[in-house]
Write a protein that holds these residues in place. Structure first.
Motif, PDB file in Angstrom:
ATOM      1  N   PHE A 127       0.808  -1.215   0.000  1.00  0.00           N
ATOM      2  CA  PHE A 127       0.000   0.000   0.000  1.00  0.00           C
ATOM      3  C   PHE A 127       0.844   1.269   0.000  1.00  0.00           C
ATOM      4  O   PHE A 127       0.509   2.255  -0.656  1.00  0.00           O
ATOM      5  CB  PHE A 127      -0.939   0.027   1.210  1.00  0.00           C
ATOM      6  N   GLU A 128       1.954   1.268   0.732  1.00  0.00           N
ATOM      7  CA  GLU A 128       2.766   2.479   0.836  1.00  0.00           C
ATOM      8  C   GLU A 128       3.469   2.828  -0.477  1.00  0.00           C
ATOM      9  O   GLU A 128       3.922   3.956  -0.666  1.00  0.00           O
ATOM     10  CB  GLU A 128       3.781   2.371   1.979  1.00  0.00           C
ATOM     11  N   ASN A 129       3.543   1.860  -1.400  1.00  0.00           N
ATOM     12  CA  ASN A 129       4.196   2.095  -2.687  1.00  0.00           C
ATOM     13  C   ASN A 129       3.197   2.321  -3.823  1.00  0.00           C
ATOM     14  O   ASN A 129       3.610   2.530  -4.959  1.00  0.00           O
ATOM     15  CB  ASN A 129       5.101   0.910  -3.046  1.00  0.00           C
ATOM     16  N   ALA A 130       1.926   2.261  -3.527  1.00  0.00           N
ATOM     17  CA  ALA A 130       0.892   2.393  -4.556  1.00  0.00           C
ATOM     18  C   ALA A 130       0.157   3.722  -4.391  1.00  0.00           C
ATOM     19  O   ALA A 130       0.254   4.383  -3.356  1.00  0.00           O
ATOM     20  CB  ALA A 130      -0.096   1.237  -4.433  1.00  0.00           C
ATOM     21  N   ASP A 131      -0.553   4.090  -5.418  1.00  0.00           N
ATOM     22  CA  ASP A 131      -1.401   5.279  -5.360  1.00  0.00           C
ATOM     23  C   ASP A 131      -2.364   5.142  -4.177  1.00  0.00           C
ATOM     24  O   ASP A 131      -2.917   4.062  -3.956  1.00  0.00           O
ATOM     25  CB  ASP A 131      -2.190   5.378  -6.675  1.00  0.00           C
ATOM     26  N   PRO A 132      -2.570   6.187  -3.376  1.00  0.00           N
ATOM     27  CA  PRO A 132      -3.453   6.104  -2.207  1.00  0.00           C
ATOM     28  C   PRO A 132      -4.865   5.614  -2.516  1.00  0.00           C
ATOM     29  O   PRO A 132      -5.532   5.064  -1.643  1.00  0.00           O
ATOM     30  CB  PRO A 132      -3.474   7.535  -1.675  1.00  0.00           C
ATOM     31  N   ALA A 151       3.015   2.564   6.327  1.00  0.00           N
ATOM     32  CA  ALA A 151       3.616   1.368   6.904  1.00  0.00           C
ATOM     33  C   ALA A 151       4.451   1.724   8.139  1.00  0.00           C
ATOM     34  O   ALA A 151       5.043   2.803   8.206  1.00  0.00           O
ATOM     35  CB  ALA A 151       4.502   0.685   5.872  1.00  0.00           C
ATOM     36  N   VAL A 152       4.473   0.824   9.084  1.00  0.00           N
ATOM     37  CA  VAL A 152       5.324   0.947  10.275  1.00  0.00           C
ATOM     38  C   VAL A 152       6.101  -0.352  10.383  1.00  0.00           C
ATOM     39  O   VAL A 152       5.521  -1.430  10.529  1.00  0.00           O
ATOM     40  CB  VAL A 152       4.482   1.167  11.553  1.00  0.00           C
ATOM     41  N   ASP A 153       7.404  -0.294  10.264  1.00  0.00           N
ATOM     42  CA  ASP A 153       8.240  -1.491  10.315  1.00  0.00           C
ATOM     43  C   ASP A 153       8.930  -1.594  11.672  1.00  0.00           C
ATOM     44  O   ASP A 153       9.299  -0.588  12.278  1.00  0.00           O
ATOM     45  CB  ASP A 153       9.308  -1.459   9.221  1.00  0.00           C
ATOM     46  N   VAL A 154       9.102  -2.825  12.117  1.00  0.00           N
ATOM     47  CA  VAL A 154       9.812  -3.115  13.362  1.00  0.00           C
ATOM     48  C   VAL A 154      11.004  -3.996  12.998  1.00  0.00           C
ATOM     49  O   VAL A 154      10.869  -4.949  12.223  1.00  0.00           O
ATOM     50  CB  VAL A 154       8.881  -3.863  14.356  1.00  0.00           C
TER      51      VAL A 154
END
Length: 156
Positions: A127-132, A151-154
């Motif tokens: 999702f973070e790399n695609a059109d909203p 996105a939130v990565d851990v």
């Protein structure tokens, strides 16, 4: 039918739950066929999703035509898949009559799964790399929706 209450249940075999009011036409169709599709609408489809969820097949039998829904087919499945969604899950109802009658809760095994490669690839949502407009849509109430955010990565 647009259904707000759907939830993953298990991975092997994959299962999910949905709540479907006994008064809906979709519930009648699922009770007869024992199968259904869960579609994951996108932010671009917010108006369509709200329209479909606000009108019943019982009172508006041509609601799909009126709303401009385009259906597509998946090989091996005689089910209605809505074009333009981010993902589709073909489901077979697991018999649990008491649960359906008491809680309007359906448990189903996922027997087919597809996702649009623009937003799902290599086993992950993108999702973070695609059109909203491709972000998945989540209904709250009263015509109010949220779309998946950043996105939130851990570190692992």
């Amino acid at each position: 039918m647009a259904a707000a209450w759907a939830c993953p249940l298990d991975f092997s075999p994959p299962k999910l739950t949905v709540v479907l009011d006994a008064k809906t036409a979709t519930r009648e169709l699922i009770d007869k066929s024992g199968q259904f599709v869960v579609q994951v609408p996108t932010a671009r489809q917010a108006g369509l999703t709200f329209t479909l969820g606000s009108n019943s097949l019982k009172t508006t039998p041509d609601k799909l035509v009126r709303s401009g829904v385009e259906l597509l087919r998946m090989d091996g499945f005689d089910l209605p898949f809505v074009s333009g969604c981010s993902a589709w899950l073909a489901c077979r109802v697991i018999p649990a009559k008491g649960i359906r009658d008491w809680f309007d809760l359906f448990i189903a095994e996922i027997v087919g799964a597809w996702a649009d490669r623009r937003i799902f690839r290599d086993g992950h949502w993108q999702f973070e790399n695609a059109d909203p407009e491709w972000r998945s849509l989540h209904y709250v109430a009263g015509g109010h929706f949220y779309a998946v955010g950043e996105a939130v990565d851990v570190s692992v």
